[in-house]
Design an enzyme around this catalytic site. Structure first.
Site, short mmCIF file in Angstrom:
data_model
loop_
_atom_site.label_atom_id
_atom_site.label_comp_id
_atom_site.label_asym_id
_atom_site.label_seq_id
_atom_site.Cartn_x
_atom_site.Cartn_y
_atom_site.Cartn_z
N ARG A 39 53.67 41.82 44.82
CA ARG A 39 54.14 40.50 44.57
C ARG A 39 54.89 40.29 43.43
O ARG A 39 55.75 38.82 44.41
CB ARG A 39 52.27 40.39 43.33
CG ARG A 39 51.23 40.70 44.67
CD ARG A 39 49.82 39.96 43.33
NE ARG A 39 49.19 39.20 44.39
CZ ARG A 39 47.85 38.75 43.25
NH1 ARG A 39 48.13 39.00 42.62
NH2 ARG A 39 46.81 38.60 44.52
N LYS A 201 31.36 42.39 49.85
CA LYS A 201 29.84 41.11 49.53
C LYS A 201 30.49 40.14 51.21
O LYS A 201 30.93 39.85 50.85
CB LYS A 201 30.50 40.31 48.04
CG LYS A 201 30.19 41.63 46.84
CD LYS A 201 29.86 41.42 45.85
CE LYS A 201 29.34 40.96 44.37
NZ LYS A 201 30.23 39.83 44.01
N GLY A 354 44.38 42.25 48.45
CA GLY A 354 44.43 43.50 47.87
C GLY A 354 44.34 45.15 47.95
O GLY A 354 45.13 45.42 48.40
N GLY A 377 41.80 35.90 47.02
CA GLY A 377 40.62 35.54 47.45
C GLY A 377 41.68 33.54 47.97
O GLY A 377 41.66 32.99 48.60
C1 3PG Z 1 44.25 37.36 42.37
O1 3PG Z 1 44.52 38.60 42.34
O2 3PG Z 1 43.62 37.56 43.28
C2 3PG Z 1 45.30 35.76 41.87
O3 3PG Z 1 46.21 36.78 40.93
C3 3PG Z 1 44.57 34.82 40.72
O4 3PG Z 1 43.12 35.67 39.97
P1 3PG Z 1 42.88 35.59 39.46
O5 3PG Z 1 41.51 35.95 40.51
O6 3PG Z 1 41.88 36.47 38.21
O7 3PG Z 1 42.22 34.02 39.18
MG MG Z 2 41.06 37.46 42.34
#
Ligand code: 3PG
Ligand code: MG
Length: 397
Positions: A39, A201, A354, A377
């Site tokens: 990132r 999930k 990720g 997300g």
């Molecule tokens: C992630 O890693 O999905 C983003 O940086 C957002 O992080 P968060 O889900 O803690 O808001």
């Molecule tokens: Mg997240």
């Protein structure tokens, strides 16, 4: 899908200006060191372009989900890695938060052409509430705002959404590329378009599955979420992880797939053990006949071969989520095999999330994937057709 309107980086006047940039440097750390800097690297083109155009940079990012200032979530290791990658000093000062008086003094003293990284935005409880007063303080650090934090664009927080209303703004190069690539998947993907979804999930993936079932030709489901579908079809899944309160949803998705004429593939067999920590009792069973006490922890050899054969003629592929308990070898085998398969396809390939991106990186295949999304997300919500507030808040050109 929503049409977003925003200025591009080249449409924003930055020369001699202080530019406030939201980046997503929410990276994995181990013993105070960044273990995957994907990132950070992904933000470099925007940062380099701004510096080359004579801007002074003030960067903001969150890291983790701290409850107030927590030493282990300080951005010091991130500042260090960024400085090494940029080849330029990065000003950073550990403080109680992005709006503390020490931080304000430090940020406002930034010399021309410098790069300052503010402390973790989530050290301030007002960040996730999108508090207008915090947004006002953050906006005071810059004359213009650039959002390059695609990974956090699904969050309406002070540093992502709030500040955009207070300063002239533009999308960064990374944000723009993510919108273009993911937007193409929804608008006019080259067919056949095939999707691989994994992870634990079903409930995390329902929205994206519903939306994608209307667009794609085939779906391959792996990871623990597969067992909820298999149980919904009446299979015996032993001690595998099942979301019992999602069984009806899973049945509904199976019905939607068949009425949309989309083949939805579940893993025919599974590599199982009594626990991920005990690979010594690893056995392969049909995924719908897993004996009591055994858990499906990875896709089996027949499942992998079937997924590989099914993907072979794809022209577009999107993959999100591991196919097994990737973090416990040998249960990473299915995920690694799929990473190899996707990398070798003669198709436009996009990987998000990720764990799947980590699998691609760990196998050294990053250059063979067309687009590695920095959003987990965020990319799922985008493909779900939801409006991402961090993008929607940017002004029309
Ligand atoms: C992630 O890693 O999905 C983003 O940086 C957002 O992080 P968060 O889900 O803690 O808001
Ligand atoms: Mg997240």
């Amino acid at each position: 899908m929503r049409n977003y309107h925003y200025r591009t980086l080249d449409e924003l006047e930055v020369t001699g200006k202080k530019v406030l940039v939201r980046v997503d440097f929410n990276v994995p750390l181990e013993n105070g060191e960044v273990t995957d800097d994907t990132r950070i690297r992904a933000a470099l083109p925007t940062l380099r372009r701004l510096l080359a155009n004579g801007a002074t940079l003030v960067l903001m990012s969150h890291l983790g989900r701290p409850q107030g200032p927590e030493a282990r979530y300080r951005l010091a290791p991130v500042a260090e890695r960024l400085s090494a990658l940029l080849g330029q000093a990065v000003r950073y000062q550990a403080t109680d938060g992005p709006a503390s008086s020490a931080m304000q003094e430090f940020a406002l003293a930034a010399p021309p052409g410098s790069v300052t990284l503010l402390e973790n935005t989530r050290f301030d409880a007002r960040e996730t509430k999108n508090d207008p007063e915090l947004a006002r303080i953050l906006a005071g650090y810059g004359e213009v705002f650039v959002n390059d934090a695609f990974g956090a664009a699904h969050r309406a927080h002070a540093s992502t959404e709030g500040v955009a209303h207070l300063l002239p703004n533009a999308a960064g190069l990374l944000l723009e590329r993510e919108i273009t690539v993911l937007g193409e998947l929804l608008r006019r993907p080259a067919k056949p378009f095939k999707v691989i979804l994994g992870g634990a999930k079903v409930s995390d993936k329902i929205g994206v599955l519903r939306n994608l079932l209307e667009i794609v030709d085939e779906v391959f489901i792996g990871g623990a979420m597969a067992y909820t579908f298999i149980k919904a079809r009446g299979g015996e899944v032993g001690a595998s992880l099942v979301e019992n309160d999602s069984l009806e949803l899973a049945t509904g998705l199976l019905e939607q797939a068949s009425s949309s004429m989309v083949s939805l593939h579940l893993p025919e067999d599974s590599r199982c053990a009594t626990s991920p920590q005990h690979p010594d009792d690893l056995m392969v069973f049909p995924s719908n006949r897993i004996p009591a006490g055994f858990r499906g922890l990875d896709a089996g050899p027949k499942a992998i071969a079937a997924f590989q054969a099914g993907l072979a003629d794809a022209h577009t592929v999107f993959w999100n989520g591991p196919l097994g308990m990737f973090e416990f070898p040998p249960f990473d085998a299915g995920t690694r095999a799929i990473a190899q398969t996707v990398a070798a396809l003669d198709a436009f390939t996009v990987v998000g999330g990720g764990d799947s991106v980590a699998a691609v990186n760990a196998s050294g295949l990053q250059d063979q994937i067309d687009h590695l999304s920095t959003g987990g997300g965020a990319s799922l919500e985008f493909l779900e057709g939801k409006t991402l507030p961090g993008i929607a808040a940017l002004s029309r050109p």
